[in-house]
Scaffold this motif. Structure first.
Motif: not given
Length: 80
Positions: A16-18, A76-77, A21-23, A45-49
């Motif tokens: 549900h995260l809009a 990332f920041a 995300l950085l993992w 879903p969506g933008t993630k790295t």
């Protein structure tokens, strides 16, 4: 029996995260295995790295403060 929501269900929370995300995860983490972290990442879903690294324990982020962990976080920041 009282049923409470599972506030630690990070897979559900990530789904549900809009926001982006950085993992960052080490394959050597004995506290949280990389495959569990991967499930959270995959649910987003969506933008993630992601940045999966080797050789660090769970608490290395603050005990050792290695560049291998902090460099992707800072990069990332700076983009967000």
């Amino acid at each position: 029996m009282l049923k409470l929501p599972d506030v630690w269900n990070n897979v559900d929370a990530a789904s549900h995260l809009a926001i982006p995300l950085l993992w960052v995860h080490s394959r050597s983490d004995k506290t949280i295995p990389v495959d569990l972290g991967q499930r959270v990442y995959d649910a987003k879903p969506g933008t993630k790295t992601s940045s999966v690294i080797d050789g660090f324990d769970h608490n290395a982020i603050y005990k050792e403060m290695p560049d291998a962990i902090w460099s992707p976080i800072i990069a990332f920041a700076k983009t967000k």
